[in-house]
Design a protein around this motif. Structure first.
Motif, mmCIF file in Angstrom:
data_model
loop_
_atom_site.group_PDB
_atom_site.id
_atom_site.type_symbol
_atom_site.label_atom_id
_atom_site.label_comp_id
_atom_site.label_asym_id
_atom_site.label_seq_id
_atom_site.Cartn_x
_atom_site.Cartn_y
_atom_site.Cartn_z
ATOM 1 N N GLY A 151 0.845 -1.205 0.000
ATOM 2 C CA GLY A 151 0.000 0.000 0.000
ATOM 3 C C GLY A 151 0.876 1.249 0.000
ATOM 4 N N GLY A 152 0.315 2.336 -0.532
ATOM 5 C CA GLY A 152 1.098 3.561 -0.664
ATOM 6 C C GLY A 152 1.505 4.168 0.663
ATOM 7 N N ASP A 153 0.799 3.818 1.737
ATOM 8 C CA ASP A 153 1.173 4.395 3.043
ATOM 9 C C ASP A 153 2.465 3.778 3.580
ATOM 10 O OD1 ASP A 153 -2.232 4.993 4.139
ATOM 11 O OD2 ASP A 153 -0.725 6.383 3.372
ATOM 12 N N ASP A 154 2.929 2.685 2.942
ATOM 13 C CA ASP A 154 4.220 2.120 3.357
ATOM 14 C C ASP A 154 5.389 2.890 2.736
ATOM 15 O OD1 ASP A 154 2.773 0.251 4.672
ATOM 16 O OD2 ASP A 154 3.423 -1.488 3.512
ATOM 17 N N MET A 155 5.061 3.808 1.795
ATOM 18 C CA MET A 155 6.145 4.548 1.131
ATOM 19 C C MET A 155 6.790 5.499 2.140
ATOM 20 S SD MET A 155 5.400 6.076 -2.687
ATOM 21 C CE MET A 155 4.228 7.148 -1.995
ATOM 22 N N LEU A 156 8.127 5.518 2.136
ATOM 23 C CA LEU A 156 8.887 6.324 3.100
ATOM 24 C C LEU A 156 8.929 7.787 2.650
ATOM 25 C CD1 LEU A 156 10.709 5.350 5.511
ATOM 26 C CD2 LEU A 156 12.625 5.554 3.918
ATOM 27 N N CYS A 157 9.181 7.977 1.367
ATOM 28 C CA CYS A 157 9.255 9.322 0.800
ATOM 29 C C CYS A 157 9.032 9.211 -0.705
ATOM 30 C CB CYS A 157 10.593 9.993 1.088
ATOM 31 S SG CYS A 157 12.030 9.078 0.530
ATOM 32 N N ALA A 158 8.777 10.341 -1.334
ATOM 33 C CA ALA A 158 8.479 10.346 -2.771
ATOM 34 C C ALA A 158 8.753 11.733 -3.326
ATOM 35 C CB ALA A 158 7.012 9.961 -2.996
ATOM 36 N N GLY A 159 8.830 11.814 -4.646
ATOM 37 C CA GLY A 159 9.044 13.135 -5.220
ATOM 38 C C GLY A 159 9.129 13.091 -6.729
ATOM 39 N N TYR A 160 9.385 14.247 -7.304
ATOM 40 C CA TYR A 160 9.605 14.341 -8.746
ATOM 41 C C TYR A 160 10.594 15.473 -9.014
ATOM 42 C CZ TYR A 160 6.221 18.243 -8.550
ATOM 43 O OH TYR A 160 5.550 19.419 -8.218
ATOM 44 N N CYS A 161 11.148 15.442 -10.214
ATOM 45 C CA CYS A 161 11.977 16.558 -10.658
ATOM 46 C C CYS A 161 11.386 17.044 -11.977
ATOM 47 C CB CYS A 161 13.430 16.111 -10.862
ATOM 48 S SG CYS A 161 14.549 17.517 -11.136
ATOM 49 N N VAL A 162 11.139 18.342 -12.075
ATOM 50 C CA VAL A 162 10.553 18.886 -13.307
ATOM 51 C C VAL A 162 11.633 19.651 -14.063
ATOM 52 C CG1 VAL A 162 9.628 20.886 -12.019
ATOM 53 C CG2 VAL A 162 8.716 20.322 -14.287
ATOM 54 N N TYR A 163 11.810 19.297 -15.349
ATOM 55 C CA TYR A 163 12.855 19.894 -16.195
ATOM 56 C C TYR A 163 12.193 20.975 -17.054
ATOM 57 C CZ TYR A 163 14.820 15.480 -14.703
ATOM 58 O OH TYR A 163 15.224 14.410 -13.939
ATOM 59 N N SER A 164 12.367 22.216 -16.618
ATOM 60 C CA SER A 164 11.705 23.306 -17.328
ATOM 61 C C SER A 164 12.603 24.544 -17.239
ATOM 62 C CB SER A 164 10.337 23.548 -16.682
ATOM 63 O OG SER A 164 9.663 24.580 -17.353
ATOM 64 N N SER A 165 12.000 25.717 -17.285
ATOM 65 C CA SER A 165 12.811 26.947 -17.200
ATOM 66 C C SER A 165 13.701 26.837 -15.948
ATOM 67 C CB SER A 165 11.890 28.169 -17.095
ATOM 68 O OG SER A 165 10.797 27.860 -16.265
ATOM 69 N N ALA A 166 13.149 26.311 -14.877
ATOM 70 C CA ALA A 166 13.987 25.959 -13.716
ATOM 71 C C ALA A 166 13.926 24.442 -13.569
ATOM 72 C CB ALA A 166 13.445 26.614 -12.445
#
Ligand code: P6P
Length: 338
Positions: A151-166
Motif C-alpha cells: 500500500g502507498g502508506d508504506d512509502m517512506l518518501c516520494a518526489g519528482y523533478c521537473v525539467y523546465s525553465s527551472a
C-alpha cells in the motif's frame, strides 16, 4: 558573489534529508537521485543540439515507443541506484522486470521510478520530469517485489523533478510536508527554496484532463467537466500531457488533475507505483485529496490501493479539497450511494 553561497537557512537536499532523518543511507539515496536528475536535465536541455530527439527504435515494458532520452534516462537511473550501495529492488517504467540488486551491493531501499515521464513531449520542448517513490525493504528480506508491492502508506518518501525553465526537485517524507529544491546550475546543487501547500480556498480554478477521452467517461465525470465550463467565472483548462508538469502546476496554483477510468481502460492509464503513489503522497501532504474515484460504491484513496503487479494502473482524481469534493458531488447528485 553571495548568490553562490548557499544561504544558511536554505539547506541543500542532502543537508535537509540529514537534518530531518539522520539517515545517512537516505542521504546517499537522495544524492544519487539528485545526480540522476542533474544528468537527465542536462541531456534534456541538449536534446535538440545533440540529436537526442526521436525514437530509439525499441519499445518499453508497456509497448510505448522508447525515445533516445527514455533509454538514456533509464540507464542513468538504474546504474546510479544499482551502484549506490543503498538499494535492493528497482522498478522502472522502462523495464518489464524489476531489478534485484546483487546481495553484495544491496542496501535497504526499494525505489519505483519513471525516469522520464511525459517523454512524448520531448521533441516539442514541453516540460518533462522524473518521478520516484521510496520504500524500505521488509526486515530480513533479500529484496523481492514483495518489498514494493505494498500500500502507498508504506512509502517512506516520494518526489519528482521537473525539467523546465527551472529544474525543481519536489520531495516529501511521509508526514513531513512537501519541500521544493531548485537547482543552482552554477554550483550543481539543489537548494531548498520553498515549502509547498495547496493555496487557501483551493486556489486558481483550473481543471486538467485529456478531454479527448470524454466519450468513454462515466456520466458523473462528464457532468463535472461540463460544470467546470459554465458560470460567470468558469475554470481554465490546462493540460500538457506531462503528468509532472500538470501536477507541479496543480500543487502551486491549485485546481484538479484527472486521468479517470473509462470504458476502454477501467484502470485508467497512469501507473500506481511510479505515477499514482508518489503524486498522491505529495498532493495529500500539501493538504489535497488523491482518489481513484468511485470504487465499489465509495471513493477510494489512491494510497490505499495495493498493486498486484509492478506496472499496475489506477484511475487518478487529485487536487485541492474544493475541486475534488465538487467532483464527488456529481456522484451524490447521480444518486449513487457513497
Ligand atoms: P494522454 C505521459 O505519457 C503520461 O504517462 C503522463 O505523463 C501524462 O499525464 C499522460 O501519460 C498523458 O496521457 O493519454 O493524455 O496522452
Amino acid at each position: 558573489t553571495s548568490s553562490h553561497l548557499i544561504p544558511q537557512n536554505a539547506p541543500t537536499l542532502a543537508g535537509f534529508v540529514m537534518q530531518n532523518t539522520k539517515d545517512k543511507d537516505l542521504v546517499i539515496l537522495m544524492q544519487a537521485i539528485a545526480l540522476c536528475c542533474k544528468q537527465i536535465s542536462t541531456a534534456v536541455k541538449r536534446a535538440g543540439i545533440a540529436k537526442l530527439y526521436g525514437l530509439a527504435g525499441e519499445q518499453n515494458s508497456t509497448g510505448d515507443d522508447q525515445k533516445k532520452l527514455d533509454v538514456m534516462s533509464n540507464e542513468i537511473m538504474t546504474n546510479a541506484l544499482r551502484n549506490s550501495g543503498v538499494c535492493a529492488v528497482l522498478v522502472s517504467e522502462e523495464d518489464e522486470e524489476p531489478i534485484i540488486v546483487p546481495e553484495g551491493n544491496q542496501g535497504k531501499y526499494c525505489v519505483a521510478f519513471d525516469p522520464l515521464d511525459g517523454s512524448s513531449n520531448i521533441d516539442c520542448n514541453v516540460s518533462v520530469g522524473t518521478i520516484f517513490g521510496v520504500y524500505e525493504k521488509k526486515e530480513g528480506s533479500v529484496g523481492t517485489t514483495a518489498d514494493i508491492l505494498r500500500g502507498g502508506d508504506d512509502m517512506l518518501c516520494a518526489g519528482y523533478c521537473v525539467y523546465s525553465s527551472a529544474v525543481e526537485l519536489v520531495f516529501a517524507f511521509k508526514g513531513g510536508g512537501v519541500h521544493c529544491f531548485c537547482l543552482d546550475p552554477s554550483i550543481g546543487e539543489f537548494i531548498n527554496s520553498r515549502v509547498m501547500k495547496f493555496p487557501e480556498g483551493g486556489g486558481k480554478k483550473i481543471y486538467s484532463c485529456n478531454e479527448g477521452n470524454s466519450e468513454k467517461w462515466d456520466q458523473p465525470i462528464k457532468d463535472c467537466v461540463e460544470a467546470f465550463k459554465i458560470g460567470e467565472k468558469p475554470y481554465a483548462a490546462r493540460y500538457t500531457g506531462s503528468m509532472v508538469a500538470d501536477i507541479h502546476r496543480t500543487l502551486l496554483y491549485g485546481g484538479i488533475f484527472m486521468y479517470p477510468a473509462d470504458k476502454k481502460s477501467p484502470k485508467g492509464k497512469l501507473r500506481i507505483l511510479y505515477e499514482g503513489f508518489p503524486m498522491a503522497m505529495l498532493i495529500e501532504q500539501c493538504g489535497g485529496i488523491a482518489s481513484t474515484g468511485l470504487f465499489n460504491g465509495s471513493f477510494q484513496r489512491i494510497l490505499d490501493v495495493v498493486p498486484g503487479h509492478i506496472h499496475d494502473r489506477c484511475p487518478i482524481i487529485m487536487g485541492g479539497e474544493r475541486d475534488v469534493n465538487f467532483f464527488y458531488s456529481f456522484y451524490e447528485n447521480a444518486g449513487i450511494e457513497i
